[in-house]
Design a protein around this motif. Structure first.
Motif, PDB file in Angstrom:
ATOM      1  N   ARG B 209       0.905  -0.895  -0.446  1.00 38.78           N
ATOM      2  CA  ARG B 209       0.122  -0.155   0.272  1.00 38.78           C
ATOM      3  C   ARG B 209       1.075   1.650  -0.039  1.00 38.78           C
ATOM      4  O   ARG B 209       0.547   2.070  -0.321  1.00 38.78           O
ATOM      5  CB  ARG B 209      -1.117  -0.042   1.407  1.00 38.78           C
ATOM      6  CG  ARG B 209      -2.120   0.895   1.392  1.00 38.78           C
ATOM      7  CD  ARG B 209      -2.640   1.475   2.303  1.00 38.78           C
ATOM      8  NE  ARG B 209      -3.678  -0.108   3.074  1.00 38.78           N
ATOM      9  CZ  ARG B 209      -4.134  -0.058   3.036  1.00 38.78           C
ATOM     10  NH1 ARG B 209      -5.272  -0.162   2.549  1.00 38.78           N
ATOM     11  NH2 ARG B 209      -4.750  -1.646   3.945  1.00 38.78           N
ATOM     12  N   SER B 234       1.219  -7.043  -2.129  1.00 37.44           N
ATOM     13  CA  SER B 234       0.578  -7.155  -1.387  1.00 37.44           C
ATOM     14  C   SER B 234      -0.883  -7.033  -1.559  1.00 37.44           C
ATOM     15  O   SER B 234      -1.462  -7.103  -2.504  1.00 37.44           O
ATOM     16  CB  SER B 234       0.509  -6.330   0.202  1.00 37.44           C
ATOM     17  OG  SER B 234      -0.047  -4.681  -0.129  1.00 37.44           O
ATOM     18  N   GLN B 248       0.074 -11.060  -6.233  1.00 35.89           N
ATOM     19  CA  GLN B 248      -0.033 -11.164  -4.697  1.00 35.89           C
ATOM     20  C   GLN B 248       0.300 -12.439  -4.139  1.00 35.89           C
ATOM     21  O   GLN B 248       0.620 -13.464  -4.063  1.00 35.89           O
ATOM     22  CB  GLN B 248      -1.834 -11.598  -4.748  1.00 35.89           C
ATOM     23  CG  GLN B 248      -1.516 -11.024  -3.090  1.00 35.89           C
ATOM     24  CD  GLN B 248      -3.139 -10.960  -2.518  1.00 35.89           C
ATOM     25  OE1 GLN B 248      -3.961 -10.411  -3.167  1.00 35.89           O
ATOM     26  NE2 GLN B 248      -3.382 -12.083  -1.243  1.00 35.89           N
ATOM     27  N   THR B 252      -3.697 -15.947   0.473  1.00 35.08           N
ATOM     28  CA  THR B 252      -4.657 -16.106  -0.578  1.00 35.08           C
ATOM     29  C   THR B 252      -4.257 -15.502  -1.257  1.00 35.08           C
ATOM     30  O   THR B 252      -4.381 -14.892  -2.860  1.00 35.08           O
ATOM     31  CB  THR B 252      -6.016 -15.109  -0.006  1.00 35.08           C
ATOM     32  OG1 THR B 252      -5.893 -14.202   0.307  1.00 35.08           O
ATOM     33  CG2 THR B 252      -6.595 -15.517   0.472  1.00 35.08           C
ATOM     34  N   SER B 267       3.361  -3.337   5.558  1.00 37.11           N
ATOM     35  CA  SER B 267       3.415  -3.245   6.981  1.00 37.11           C
ATOM     36  C   SER B 267       4.039  -4.537   7.306  1.00 37.11           C
ATOM     37  O   SER B 267       4.981  -4.967   8.661  1.00 37.11           O
ATOM     38  CB  SER B 267       1.862  -3.346   7.489  1.00 37.11           C
ATOM     39  OG  SER B 267       1.453  -3.868   7.065  1.00 37.11           O
ATOM     40  N   GLN B 271      -1.303 -12.357   7.391  1.00 34.60           N
ATOM     41  CA  GLN B 271      -1.032 -13.337   6.033  1.00 34.60           C
ATOM     42  C   GLN B 271      -0.308 -13.415   4.947  1.00 34.60           C
ATOM     43  O   GLN B 271       0.056 -14.095   3.606  1.00 34.60           O
ATOM     44  CB  GLN B 271      -2.259 -12.449   5.793  1.00 34.60           C
ATOM     45  CG  GLN B 271      -3.797 -12.987   6.787  1.00 34.60           C
ATOM     46  CD  GLN B 271      -3.961 -12.049   8.075  1.00 34.60           C
ATOM     47  OE1 GLN B 271      -3.187 -11.751   7.377  1.00 34.60           O
ATOM     48  NE2 GLN B 271      -4.682 -12.219   8.254  1.00 34.60           N
ATOM     49  N   HIS B 272       0.511 -11.480   5.071  1.00 34.24           N
ATOM     50  CA  HIS B 272       1.873 -11.133   3.911  1.00 34.24           C
ATOM     51  C   HIS B 272       2.877 -12.253   4.678  1.00 34.24           C
ATOM     52  O   HIS B 272       3.353 -12.622   3.356  1.00 34.24           O
ATOM     53  CB  HIS B 272       1.705  -9.852   3.862  1.00 34.24           C
ATOM     54  CG  HIS B 272       2.503 -10.111   2.630  1.00 34.24           C
ATOM     55  ND1 HIS B 272       2.189  -9.599   1.081  1.00 34.24           N
ATOM     56  CD2 HIS B 272       3.962  -9.594   2.745  1.00 34.24           C
ATOM     57  CE1 HIS B 272       3.218  -9.471   0.634  1.00 34.24           C
ATOM     58  NE2 HIS B 272       4.209  -9.670   1.393  1.00 34.24           N
ATOM     59  N   ASN B 286      10.635   0.802   4.839  1.00 31.49           N
ATOM     60  CA  ASN B 286       9.496   1.035   5.521  1.00 31.49           C
ATOM     61  C   ASN B 286       9.789   2.797   6.487  1.00 31.49           C
ATOM     62  O   ASN B 286      10.495   2.344   6.960  1.00 31.49           O
ATOM     63  CB  ASN B 286       8.570  -0.148   6.189  1.00 31.49           C
ATOM     64  CG  ASN B 286       7.218   0.210   6.755  1.00 31.49           C
ATOM     65  OD1 ASN B 286       6.701   1.161   7.276  1.00 31.49           O
ATOM     66  ND2 ASN B 286       6.381  -1.240   5.967  1.00 31.49           N
TER      67      ASN B 286
HETATM   68  C1  LIG Z   1      -8.625 -14.298   5.304  1.00 30.33           C
HETATM   69  C2  LIG Z   1      -6.848 -13.212   4.442  1.00 30.33           C
HETATM   70  C3  LIG Z   1      -6.474 -13.005   3.343  1.00 30.33           C
HETATM   71  C4  LIG Z   1      -5.284 -11.946   3.386  1.00 30.33           C
HETATM   72  N1  LIG Z   1      -4.366 -13.383   2.656  1.00 30.33           N
HETATM   73  C5  LIG Z   1      -3.770 -11.419   2.318  1.00 30.33           C
HETATM   74  C6  LIG Z   1      -1.606 -11.898   1.357  1.00 30.33           C
HETATM   75  O1  LIG Z   1      -2.477 -13.366   0.589  1.00 30.33           O
HETATM   76  N2  LIG Z   1      -1.449 -11.452   0.643  1.00 30.33           N
HETATM   77  C7  LIG Z   1      -1.066  -9.800   1.738  1.00 30.33           C
HETATM   78  O2  LIG Z   1      -0.549  -8.997   1.520  1.00 30.33           O
HETATM   79  N3  LIG Z   1      -1.841  -9.672   2.815  1.00 30.33           N
HETATM   80  C8  LIG Z   1      -3.587 -10.601   2.773  1.00 30.33           C
HETATM   81  N4  LIG Z   1      -3.720 -10.122   3.945  1.00 30.33           N
HETATM   82  C9  LIG Z   1      -4.398  -8.286   4.062  1.00 30.33           C
HETATM   83  C10 LIG Z   1      -3.775  -8.111   5.301  1.00 30.33           C
HETATM   84  O3  LIG Z   1      -4.133  -8.812   6.550  1.00 30.33           O
HETATM   85  C11 LIG Z   1      -3.202  -6.998   5.115  1.00 30.33           C
HETATM   86  O4  LIG Z   1      -3.940  -6.088   5.527  1.00 30.33           O
HETATM   87  C12 LIG Z   1      -2.271  -6.270   3.586  1.00 30.33           C
HETATM   88  O5  LIG Z   1      -1.020  -7.436   4.176  1.00 30.33           O
HETATM   89  C13 LIG Z   1      -1.665  -5.309   3.701  1.00 30.33           C
HETATM   90  O6  LIG Z   1      -1.202  -4.592   2.672  1.00 30.33           O
HETATM   91  P1  LIG Z   1       0.233  -3.671   3.250  1.00 30.33           P
HETATM   92  O7  LIG Z   1       0.807  -4.088   3.661  1.00 30.33           O
HETATM   93  O8  LIG Z   1       0.495  -3.440   1.370  1.00 30.33           O
HETATM   94  O9  LIG Z   1      -0.655  -2.680   3.612  1.00 30.33           O
HETATM   95  P2  LIG Z   1      -0.910  -2.065   4.871  1.00 30.33           P
HETATM   96  O10 LIG Z   1      -0.319  -2.905   6.003  1.00 30.33           O
HETATM   97  O11 LIG Z   1      -2.029  -0.583   4.857  1.00 30.33           O
HETATM   98  O12 LIG Z   1       1.105  -1.109   4.836  1.00 30.33           O
HETATM   99  C14 LIG Z   1       1.574  -0.107   4.383  1.00 30.33           C
HETATM  100  C15 LIG Z   1       2.804   0.373   4.682  1.00 30.33           C
HETATM  101  O13 LIG Z   1       4.002   0.862   3.661  1.00 30.33           O
HETATM  102  C16 LIG Z   1       4.158   1.838   4.843  1.00 30.33           C
HETATM  103  N5  LIG Z   1       4.939   3.241   3.596  1.00 30.33           N
HETATM  104  C17 LIG Z   1       3.603   3.535   3.399  1.00 30.33           C
HETATM  105  N6  LIG Z   1       4.140   5.236   2.727  1.00 30.33           N
HETATM  106  C18 LIG Z   1       5.434   4.207   2.869  1.00 30.33           C
HETATM  107  C19 LIG Z   1       6.695   5.685   1.835  1.00 30.33           C
HETATM  108  N7  LIG Z   1       6.381   6.264   1.642  1.00 30.33           N
HETATM  109  N8  LIG Z   1       7.577   4.233   1.816  1.00 30.33           N
HETATM  110  C20 LIG Z   1       7.735   3.680   2.697  1.00 30.33           C
HETATM  111  N9  LIG Z   1       6.937   2.847   3.144  1.00 30.33           N
HETATM  112  C21 LIG Z   1       6.232   3.268   3.195  1.00 30.33           C
HETATM  113  C22 LIG Z   1       3.610   1.238   6.035  1.00 30.33           C
HETATM  114  O14 LIG Z   1       4.375   2.669   7.402  1.00 30.33           O
HETATM  115  C23 LIG Z   1       3.030   0.447   6.079  1.00 30.33           C
HETATM  116  O15 LIG Z   1       3.633  -0.125   7.043  1.00 30.33           O
HETATM  117  C24 LIG Z   1      -5.404 -11.487   4.430  1.00 30.33           C
HETATM  118  C25 LIG Z   1      -6.174 -10.802   4.894  1.00 30.33           C
HETATM  119  C26 LIG Z   1      -6.505 -11.876   5.429  1.00 30.33           C
HETATM  120  C27 LIG Z   1      -8.007 -11.767   6.666  1.00 30.33           C
END
Ligand SMILES: Cc1cc2nc3c(=O)[nH]c(=O)nc-3n(C[C@H](O)[C@H](O)[C@H](O)COP(=O)(O)OP(=O)(O)OC[C@H]3O[C@@H](n4cnc5c(N)ncnc54)[C@H](O)[C@@H]3O)c2cc1C
Ligand SMILES: Nc1ncnc2c1ncn2[C@@H]1O[C@H](COP(=O)(O)O)[C@@H](O)[C@H]1O
Lengths: 251, 321
Positions: B209, B234, B248, B252, B267, B271-272, B286
């Protein structure tokens, strides 16, 4: 159209896993159990097909303990019509072939037009029960569907393969397993939850076929040494690349 | 003791994990003084037999037929079943790739065999095979003994080392009796990308994200191309529609275990981690020093990925030439 959906109840993905006293299975205390996420896609797809047809029947089928009923009730709260629990002890990490045999034995006389399942159960990570079920019933299997279309006695599925995607088709009845992306599972509405309590859930005792494998031990993943933050900002980029090349030797 | 390895190929190219499976099969065969059979199925693939024996096959069983050019689950499974039955092999080894997952389950059901998937370690205990495999999204591992043969196992890609070892590679052709299939492939669309497949890649650069939008993935792609890496994402990025689901990583999504996984703006949700925690080396970039990804990372940089990732790319170009 009669649709059977294979549903497994599994620990929630957030659950902390604690190994039980037997050293071979988890301690279920404090673990929240939910419907396997991939099976939710399967239930949703079954309901969508039923709704599109304007008629039909959706039956959920589980191999599990007495306490595996909540996931089946959730499926019924979403809209499934009834359920059959094939009651067996220690089904959680059972040999997939034994589970598939129990399911096949039940499904073979149900007269299903379509059987839906998940691509895998997130507890045992088996990736096998649904495909085996198809083979045991001598029915075509269309795994990891990201879209499903039923028309003219045929099921057509699009799925990812390494490096691309493919469209495959087979005559119904057949087995389709759900991949993420197939649909967005609905949340059960309050009315559905109330109705689900009164829907028929039949419980049948089964004994699983003797297993070809034996669990010797469950262990935690090896502890990795604490990682280190080497610094802040772009200034440390060159240092990181050097570490990756010389210390970790991965470049 | 005989072992059978299915060497997966597409378009006449052996998959890297096919070589890993052959090498592991060789190691297991050597440990018991056993024989290693390797099965090749496809069309125009006879010349792959040499490659397969260079990794230690004692015998190569080739089913070469125009009708087998593209993967046909029913036909492939029937051939493997026949080879398994005729050879009397006690263990069949495949890979937990998209093809291997389906084929292994079909084969196991046909052969009335148990199937142990996603194996990350193998050893003999006397003449019983004992394997280790992850469960509960990698939060635990099971040690499982094979009690009855034949048994089918699939190996997780990128975990076992591929090593050349001359084998006698006696080639035997089989003519499939029936290549009919209940499932028809009506269309195949391959992406043209020079980047490796996620599940096969030695290096993966992933964006979450924190990427902020689909257009910003160019910074990730540039670093990936310098490192010969695949690009991952992610679920947050996939759900936002920035990347296809095929990218992904996670529970999942895909399970990967590259040598190097670089997580940018991710983050580190459980699940990731389920999809990448078995990577040999993990790097996190990060802005948030408290992000859970730093707990599993071997190396971390706290900072804005839009500054750090291009700097990594420049450093990689400078240092790795
Ligand atoms: C049943 C189930 C299955 C799931 N399966 C998966 C799966 O297969 N894969 C998966 O990934 N997730 C899965 N999830 C979702 C998981 O719980 C998280 O919601 C998801 O992984 C979050 O993605 P993220 O880390 O990209 O986003 P976020 O958690 O929002 O993290 C974003 C990160 O980016 C950092 N950031 C922001 N801007 C910058 C920048 N400019 N430079 C550096 N860092 C920055 C922030 O500090 C933060 O740590 C699942 C959830 C459920 C309930
Ligand atoms: N005990 C079970 N009861 C009902 N369905 C199951 C059971 N185990 C597995 N399945 C089905 O088979 C799919 C694949 O499971 P697995 O092979 O265990 O990864 C699941 O998504 C379910 O649809």
């Amino acid at each position: 159209m009669k649709i059977v959906v294979c549903v497994k109840q599994v620990p929630d993905t957030e659950a902390k896993i604690v190994i039980g006293n037997d050293g071979k299975s988890i301690d279920p205390a404090d673990v929240k159990y939910v419907m396997n996420p991939y099976d939710e896609f399967a239930v949703e797809e079954a309901l969508k097909i039923k709704e599109a047809n304007g008629e039909g029947e959706v039956i959920v089928l589980t191999v599990g303990g007495e306490d595996a009923q909540p996931a089946m009730r959730t499926a019924m709260a979403m809209g499934a019509d009834s359920g059959v629990l094939l009651k067996a002890e220690q089904a959680e990490l059972a040999d997939g072939l034994s589970v598939a045999k129990a399911l096949a034995n039940e499904v073979k006389d149900m007269g299903a037009d379509l059987i839906l399942a998940g691509k895998m159960a997130i507890d045992g990570y088996g990736h096998q029960v649904a495909v085996m079920l198809g083979e045991l019933l001598d029915l075509p299997v269309l795994p990891t569907a990201k879209s499903l279309e039923i028309a003219d006695g045929k099921a057509t599925v699009v799925r990812d393969i390494e490096g691309g995607k493919e469209t495959v088709t087979a005559a119904t009845p057949c087995i389709v397993t759900a991949e993420k992306g197939l649909n967005e599972p609905r949340y059960p509405a309050l009315k559905g939850i109330m109705q689900a309590k009164r829907k028929p859930l039949e419980i049948k005792d089964v004994s699983l076929a003797e297993e070809g494998i034996e669990i010797l031990e469950m262990s935690y993943p090896p502890k990795k040494p604490e990682g280190r933050i080497i610094g802040e900002g772009p200034e440390v980029a060159a240092e990181l690349i050097k570490l990756l090349r010389d210390e970790a030797q991965v470049l | 003791m005989k072992l059978l390895v299915f060497a997966e190929q597409r378009e006449g190219q052996l998959k890297s994990y096919a070589l890993e499976a052959i090498s592991e099969g060789r190691r297991l065969a050597d440990a018991t003084g056993g024989t290693l059979l390797v099965a090749l199925i496809g069309s125009g693939i006879s010349d792959l037999a040499d490659q397969v024996s260079a990794y230690g096959a004692d015998e190569v069983v080739v089913a070469d037929d125009a009708g087998l050019k593209s993967y046909a689950p029913g036909a492939y499974a029937r051939i493997l079943k026949e080879v398994l039955a005729e050879s009397g092999a006690s263990i069949a080894i495949l890979t937990s790739s998209a093809m291997g997952r389906e084929l292994s389950a079909l084969l196991a059901a046909k052969a009335d065999a148990s199937l142990l998937s996603d194996v990350v370690e193998t050893q003999w205990d006397g003449d019983h095979l004992v394997v280790k495999r992850p469960v509960y999204a990698g939060k635990a591992f099971l040690k499982v003994a094979v009690k009855r043969t034949p048994t089918v196992v699939t190996l997780r890609p990128n975990v076992f080392a591929a090593a050349e070892k001359a084998g006698s590679g006696v080639v035997q052709s089989v003519t499939p009796s029936d290549i009919g299939s209940k499932v028809q492939v009506i269309d195949t669309a391959m992406k043209d990308s020079d980047r490796p497949e996620l599940t096969e890649a030695g290096v993966i650069v992933s964006g979450g994200r924190g990427m902020g939008g689909p257009e910003h993935y160019t910074v990730i792609e540039e670093l990936a191309d310098t490192l010969g890496a695949a690009v991952g994402a992610s679920r947050a990025a996939v759900d936002a529609g920035w990347r296809p689901h095929a990218d992904q990583v996670g529970q999942t999504g895909k399970t990967v275990s590259p040598n190097l996984y670089i997580a940018c703006g991710i983050s580190g949700a459980i699940q990731h981690l389920a999809g990448m925690s078995s990577s040999k080396c993990i790097v996190a970039v990060n802005t948030d020093p408290e992000a859970p990804i730093f707990k599993v990372a071997d190396y971390g940089i706290v900072g804005d990925l839009f500054e750090v990732v291009p700097a990594l790319n420049n450093a990689a170009k400078d240092l790795l030439g």
